[in-house]
Design a protein around this motif. Structure first.
Motif, short mmCIF file in Angstrom:
data_model
loop_
_atom_site.label_atom_id
_atom_site.label_comp_id
_atom_site.label_asym_id
_atom_site.label_seq_id
_atom_site.Cartn_x
_atom_site.Cartn_y
_atom_site.Cartn_z
N SER A 150 51.81 35.38 68.61
CA SER A 150 52.13 33.76 69.12
C SER A 150 52.48 32.80 68.30
O SER A 150 53.03 31.88 68.24
CB SER A 150 51.07 33.60 70.32
N ASP A 161 55.29 19.38 60.04
CA ASP A 161 56.56 19.56 60.32
C ASP A 161 57.15 18.38 59.45
O ASP A 161 58.32 18.77 58.72
CB ASP A 161 56.83 18.96 61.72
N ALA A 210 62.76 25.83 63.35
CA ALA A 210 64.01 25.82 64.02
C ALA A 210 64.47 24.32 64.40
O ALA A 210 65.25 23.71 64.17
CB ALA A 210 64.28 26.67 65.38
N ARG A 211 63.36 23.61 65.03
CA ARG A 211 63.36 22.29 65.55
C ARG A 211 63.49 21.39 64.16
O ARG A 211 64.17 20.30 64.19
CB ARG A 211 62.27 21.91 66.20
N ILE A 225 55.69 33.05 66.39
CA ILE A 225 56.77 32.59 67.22
C ILE A 225 56.84 30.97 67.26
O ILE A 225 57.90 30.31 67.19
CB ILE A 225 56.55 33.25 68.63
N ASP A 226 55.44 30.44 67.27
CA ASP A 226 55.30 28.99 67.34
C ASP A 226 55.80 28.51 66.02
O ASP A 226 56.75 27.52 65.86
CB ASP A 226 54.03 28.46 67.55
N SER A 227 55.45 29.03 64.77
CA SER A 227 55.98 28.72 63.63
C SER A 227 57.63 28.71 63.33
O SER A 227 58.07 27.83 62.80
CB SER A 227 55.53 29.52 62.31
N TYR A 228 58.16 29.80 63.94
CA TYR A 228 59.56 29.78 63.80
C TYR A 228 60.15 28.74 64.59
O TYR A 228 61.14 28.20 64.27
CB TYR A 228 60.17 31.25 64.24
N GLU A 229 59.75 28.31 65.81
CA GLU A 229 60.23 27.32 66.76
C GLU A 229 59.89 26.09 66.15
O GLU A 229 60.98 25.46 66.20
CB GLU A 229 59.53 27.48 68.07
N ARG A 230 59.07 25.87 65.45
CA ARG A 230 58.72 24.39 64.76
C ARG A 230 59.66 24.29 63.69
O ARG A 230 60.38 23.20 63.28
CB ARG A 230 57.15 24.31 64.38
#
Length: 78
Positions: A54, A25, A64-65, A57-62
């Motif tokens: 999955s 990150d 975005a944060r 999705i986790d990568s895109y969420e990370r």
């Protein structure tokens, strides 16, 4: 790959990989900050190449944060 691709193909791949931001990150945040600073972009398109849905999705969420913490240059729209 050396025997399989031409010099032009190799240069094209290296050129595109030169823009890749890969890592933790903190690494992604630093890379995005550098990209935004260098280009003064107010929008970035993210592509994550993972096989498992999955994981994508986790990568895109990370991302975005992480993007919420990007330090923008003065006079750069949010």
């Amino acid at each position: 790959m050396e025997p399989l691709w031409s010099e032009i193909e190799k240069a094209a791949v290296e050129n595109r990989l030169g823009a890749a931001i890969v890592g933790s990150d903190a690494t992604v945040q630093a890379g995005l900050e550098r990209l935004v600073s260098d280009t003064r972009a107010n929008e970035v398109i993210i592509v994550t190449d993972t096989y498992e849905h999955s994981d994508r999705i986790d990568s895109y969420e990370r991302v975005a944060r992480t993007a919420k913490n990007i330090k923008r240059a003065p006079n750069t729209p949010a």
